[in-house]
Scaffold this active site. Structure first.
Site, PDB file in Angstrom:
ATOM      1  N   HIS A 416       0.852  -1.188   0.000  1.00 45.46           N
ATOM      2  CA  HIS A 416       0.000   0.000   0.000  1.00 45.46           C
ATOM      3  C   HIS A 416       0.889   1.239   0.000  1.00 45.46           C
ATOM      4  O   HIS A 416       1.762   1.388   0.846  1.00 45.46           O
ATOM      5  CB  HIS A 416      -0.920   0.027   1.221  1.00 45.46           C
ATOM      6  CG  HIS A 416      -1.847   1.198   1.230  1.00 45.46           C
ATOM      7  ND1 HIS A 416      -1.909   2.105   2.265  1.00 45.46           N
ATOM      8  CD2 HIS A 416      -2.754   1.627   0.318  1.00 45.46           C
ATOM      9  CE1 HIS A 416      -2.817   3.031   1.992  1.00 45.46           C
ATOM     10  NE2 HIS A 416      -3.339   2.764   0.820  1.00 45.46           N
ATOM     11  N   HIS A 486      -6.443   4.255  -6.060  1.00 47.47           N
ATOM     12  CA  HIS A 486      -7.575   4.879  -5.369  1.00 47.47           C
ATOM     13  C   HIS A 486      -7.445   6.398  -5.434  1.00 47.47           C
ATOM     14  O   HIS A 486      -6.349   6.941  -5.498  1.00 47.47           O
ATOM     15  CB  HIS A 486      -7.647   4.403  -3.922  1.00 47.47           C
ATOM     16  CG  HIS A 486      -8.280   3.060  -3.782  1.00 47.47           C
ATOM     17  ND1 HIS A 486      -9.285   2.797  -2.878  1.00 47.47           N
ATOM     18  CD2 HIS A 486      -8.073   1.898  -4.454  1.00 47.47           C
ATOM     19  CE1 HIS A 486      -9.659   1.525  -2.986  1.00 47.47           C
ATOM     20  NE2 HIS A 486      -8.927   0.962  -3.930  1.00 47.47           N
ATOM     21  N   GLU A 487      -8.613   7.063  -5.433  1.00 48.21           N
ATOM     22  CA  GLU A 487      -8.689   8.531  -5.563  1.00 48.21           C
ATOM     23  C   GLU A 487      -8.051   9.025  -6.862  1.00 48.21           C
ATOM     24  O   GLU A 487      -7.584  10.150  -6.951  1.00 48.21           O
ATOM     25  CB  GLU A 487      -8.056   9.257  -4.357  1.00 48.21           C
ATOM     26  CG  GLU A 487      -8.759   9.012  -3.053  1.00 48.21           C
ATOM     27  CD  GLU A 487      -8.295   7.730  -2.368  1.00 48.21           C
ATOM     28  OE1 GLU A 487      -9.126   7.070  -1.711  1.00 48.21           O
ATOM     29  OE2 GLU A 487      -7.101   7.384  -2.490  1.00 48.21           O
ATOM     30  N   GLU A 505     -10.390   2.854  -7.796  1.00 51.01           N
ATOM     31  CA  GLU A 505     -11.563   3.173  -6.980  1.00 51.01           C
ATOM     32  C   GLU A 505     -12.374   4.201  -7.776  1.00 51.01           C
ATOM     33  O   GLU A 505     -13.326   3.847  -8.443  1.00 51.01           O
ATOM     34  CB  GLU A 505     -11.135   3.717  -5.624  1.00 51.01           C
ATOM     35  CG  GLU A 505     -12.299   4.021  -4.700  1.00 51.01           C
ATOM     36  CD  GLU A 505     -11.840   4.752  -3.459  1.00 51.01           C
ATOM     37  OE1 GLU A 505     -12.411   4.486  -2.394  1.00 51.01           O
ATOM     38  OE2 GLU A 505     -10.933   5.602  -3.559  1.00 51.01           O
ATOM     39  N   GLU A 511     -16.679   1.582   1.423  1.00 51.10           N
ATOM     40  CA  GLU A 511     -16.085   2.171   2.619  1.00 51.10           C
ATOM     41  C   GLU A 511     -16.942   3.292   3.200  1.00 51.10           C
ATOM     42  O   GLU A 511     -16.854   3.581   4.401  1.00 51.10           O
ATOM     43  CB  GLU A 511     -14.688   2.695   2.313  1.00 51.10           C
ATOM     44  CG  GLU A 511     -14.665   3.854   1.330  1.00 51.10           C
ATOM     45  CD  GLU A 511     -13.247   4.280   0.971  1.00 51.10           C
ATOM     46  OE1 GLU A 511     -12.320   3.521   1.263  1.00 51.10           O
ATOM     47  OE2 GLU A 511     -13.083   5.369   0.403  1.00 51.10           O
TER      48      GLU A 511
END
Length: 705
Positions: A416, A486-487, A505, A511
């Site tokens: 991550h 993501h984002e 994402e 979430e």
């Protein structure tokens, strides 16, 4: 004199209308594929336009084409230099996906334009498919135009009616809004933007702007989706809605100076896409956006690109049971300046081993670990560059020990890399970060961009960041690492070109049920028609404990049933599917968990059985490399009966189906965890009828006997 090159039957018509000598002629060129027809016209002022029909029904009325450059207006004053026409019909195999092969059948028209007043050459390229039209602008190599700045794009989509629209605000930095359903004429995002305080960064200067993909349905039952394909070296396209005239106009995300794109000829823009049908199922089945992207750049060796399910140290952080940060605050230090552990850090060696054990015991290939590296105490909302170190773990995270432990269990750890929006810092560390992943056996990375972007003044969906995401995908490709962003900007089919860019994402995921007011029951019935049109979404399905999971908000709940959470593994496609809940919550429902264990993430065939945006979706998929089928059916806040004809099965075989369905008394709000499992023998002549509760769903496993 206009010259027509290679006139093929695919050009349905070429007509010149002569006018008075003082006016140039108007020109119309048409091309069709199936029931879809487009027409290009060059008006009396040399202004390019296009229109689209489905059969006899107008879909896009004559609409403007063109660009605004910093020094020139490319909207009128053009003449046609020539027209090229070609036909394509081939098939190709994706590295992974919803089907084993994809057919690319289209007719292409390239209109070569010149603006005599400036000498600028501009091509408009159309591709007509049986399910829609794609078009883009291309600048040939030319003496009068080399480096240039795009300040606006005048591409328009004039609608034939006041359609029902499914939309989110046109935000420069996020796609994580809840969907609004309204007439096009009623689009006003101001209340939604103001109320969405659960989103970290919001920049919406235009209250009549919406994001693409924009899904619409006409009063006559025509389904229309507007998006883009192959977004490279250009800002994302949003749509400004003129609510009085039903005109949608391309609105590009600007940079820090207010400019839109910096280009150098020869070059081209992304494709603008119009997917259209009188059947909602055709919209979901369309492969047009993928076909408009370039072939894979991964080379012949793609065996390292592996679709997978993964568990992770994530939901416990979202729900407040543990933290990403090691210390309580950045100031929590001892006399030597070392961080003092808060005791709530989730990414510690012992806890990660627990997830590895869970994955190994249940045949789950990967474990994602968030919060493993230093920087989490001082990251959110700081708008600073040097936040995270992507190779330095916290003291309680033993990289080498966990690598060896996971390998011994047959599990792979997933890296991550949260950047906090500091893309410049990440780019400086990318080589080091990917070498670290290679050294310690991480085959995949989840990246994140929570926060305002650095370089300051840039946006998540602007040209600079679009190029950044591509650089990440390219760097990961060099190191044979797959990526889940993501984002990031919403996908436009680039996973064909970069098959290691497996998911994003770029939407309101599961979430939001952890820290916000969640997602309405209809949300997952809209996403496939909007966000997923451009590519897979890491939605993080599979939550089993649907009430009382949030430490800070004990009354919070997920707005689905448990059976619907199972169905999402089929209806929301991704080659990376998270097994999102805590291991102990799956232990309470081991019979339902069997579906998650066996459902694949890579497919040979997909059938869209029934669908209506905002209401329901039923999809059946055939597993990669065998004869097992799986189906998922979901509904909105209304109970309904899903009808699944099994005609896609082999007519010479008998099958056993296992149906994971809502219990008779299930309801997303009052009784979400009530489900029932039944088995029966079926053939290709069988028609399954499954009752879905309000906010519910069903998952089906079909295996040959």
């Amino acid at each position: 004199m206009m010259k027509l090159k290679k006139a093929l039957p695919l050009v349905a018509g070429l007509v010149l209308w002569q006018h008075a000598a003082a006016q140039p002629p108007a020109t119309a060129v048409t091309a069709a594929m199936g029931n879809v027809r487009m027409e290009f016209t060059l008006g009396r002022q040399g202004n390019p336009q296009y229109a689209v029909w489905l059969g006899s029904q107008p879909v896009i009325l004559p609409s403007a084409l063109g660009l605004q450059l910093q020094q020139q207006q490319l909207q009128k004053g053009f003449v046609i230099q020539g027209i090229d026409s070609t036909a394509t019909d081939n098939t190709w195999q994706p590295v992974w996906g919803e089907t084993r092969t994809i057919r690319d059948q289209h007719r292409q028209l390239t209109i070569h334009l010149q603006q005599p007043a400036t000498g600028i050459l501009l091509d408009v390229v159309f591709r007509v498919f049986a399910d829609g039209v794609g078009f883009r602008y291309a600048f040939p190599r030319q003496k009068g135009l080399q480096h240039f700045v795009v300040t606006d794009e005048v591409t328009a989509f004039r609608l034939a009616g006041d359609h029902k629209a499914f939309w989110i605000p046109g935000d420069y930095d996020t796609n994580e809004y809840a969907y609004t359903t309204s007439k096009v004429s009623a689009i006003d995002n101001s209340k939604m933007v103001h109320a969405s305080t659960d989103i970290a960064v919001r920049v919406v200067p235009d209250k009549h702007a919406v994001q693409t993909p924009l899904m619409m349905k006409s009063a006559k039952g025509i389904y229309l989706n507007i998006h883009e394909a192959a977004l490279i070296n250009y800002p994302a396209m949003q749509l400004h809605v003129s609510t009085d005239s039903l005109l949608l106009r391309a609105a590009l995300v600007p940079d820090a100076l207010g400019h839109k794109a910096y280009l150098q000829a020869p070059c081209h823009t992304p494709w603008r896409t119009v997917v259209v049908s009188d059947k909602a199922t055709d919209i979901l089945a369309s492969k047009m956006i993928l076909n408009l992207n370039e072939p894979s750049r991964a080379g012949d060796n793609t065996t390292w690109i592996k679709p997978m399910k993964f568990a992770g140290v994530w939901w416990e952080m979202q729900t407040g049971q543990s933290t990403w940060s090691y210390a309580a605050t950045a100031d929590s230090t001892d006399a030597t300046g070392a961080l003092i552990a808060s005791g709530k850090h989730g990414a510690n060696t012992a806890n990660v081993k627990r997830y590895i054990d869970f994955a190994a015991a249940n045949g789950i290939a990967g474990v994602l670990v968030e919060g493993w590296n230093v920087g989490w105490e001082d990251w959110f909302g700081t708008w600073k560059e040097e936040v995270f170190d992507f190779v330095k773990p916290y003291p309680d995270f033993d990289v080498q020990q966990l690598q060896q432990y996971a390998a011994a269990k047959g599990v792979q750890l997933i890296m991550h890399n949260e950047t906090s929006g500091a893309a410049t810092s990440y780019e400086r560390q990318m080589d080091t970060a990917f070498r670290f992943m290679n050294r310690f056996g991480y085959p995949a990375v989840k990246t994140g961009y929570v926060g305002r972007i650095v370089p300051r003044g840039e946006h998540h969906d602007g040209q600079w960041m679009v190029n950044h995401y591509q650089r990440v995908a390219q760097k990961a490709l060099q190191h044979q690492v797959t990526v889940d962003m993501h984002e990031a900007v919403r996908p436009t089919g680039l996973h064909r070109t970069y098959p290691n860019w497996m998911a994003s994402e770029a939407g309101r995921g599961n979430e939001y049920n952890a820290f916000s007011n969640g997602n309405a029951p209809e949300h997952e019935t809209i996403l496939p028609f909007t966000r997923l049109m451009g590519g897979p979404m890491d939605y993080t399905p599979g939550i089993f404990k649907l009430k009382g999971y949030a430490a800070a908000a004990p009354d919070r709940q997920v707005h689905t049933t448990l059976a619907k959470q199972l169905a999402l593994y089929v209806t929301l496609y991704s080659p990376l599917q998270m097994v999102s809940d805590l291991p102990e919550n799956y232990a309470a429902h081991t019979d339902a968990f069997e579906f998650i264990k066996e459902v694949p993430v890579d497919w040979d065939d997909t059938r869209i059985v029934e669908a209506e945006p905002g209401d329901y979706i039923t999809i059946a998929r055939k597993a990669k490399g065998n004869d097992n089928w799986f189906a998922g059916a979901i509904t909105d806040e209304n109970a309904r009966t899903a009808i699944i004809p099994l005609s896609f099965l082999d007519s010479n075989k008998q099958y056993e189906v296992t149906i994971y369905e809502d219990a008779a008394n299930a309801h997303w709000k009052n009784n979400p965890e009530a489900y029932h499992i039944r088995k029966e023998k079926v053939t290709a002549q069988t028609q399954l009828r499954i009752q879905l509760a309000a906010g519910g769903g069903a998952a089906v496993s079909i295996r040959p006997l």
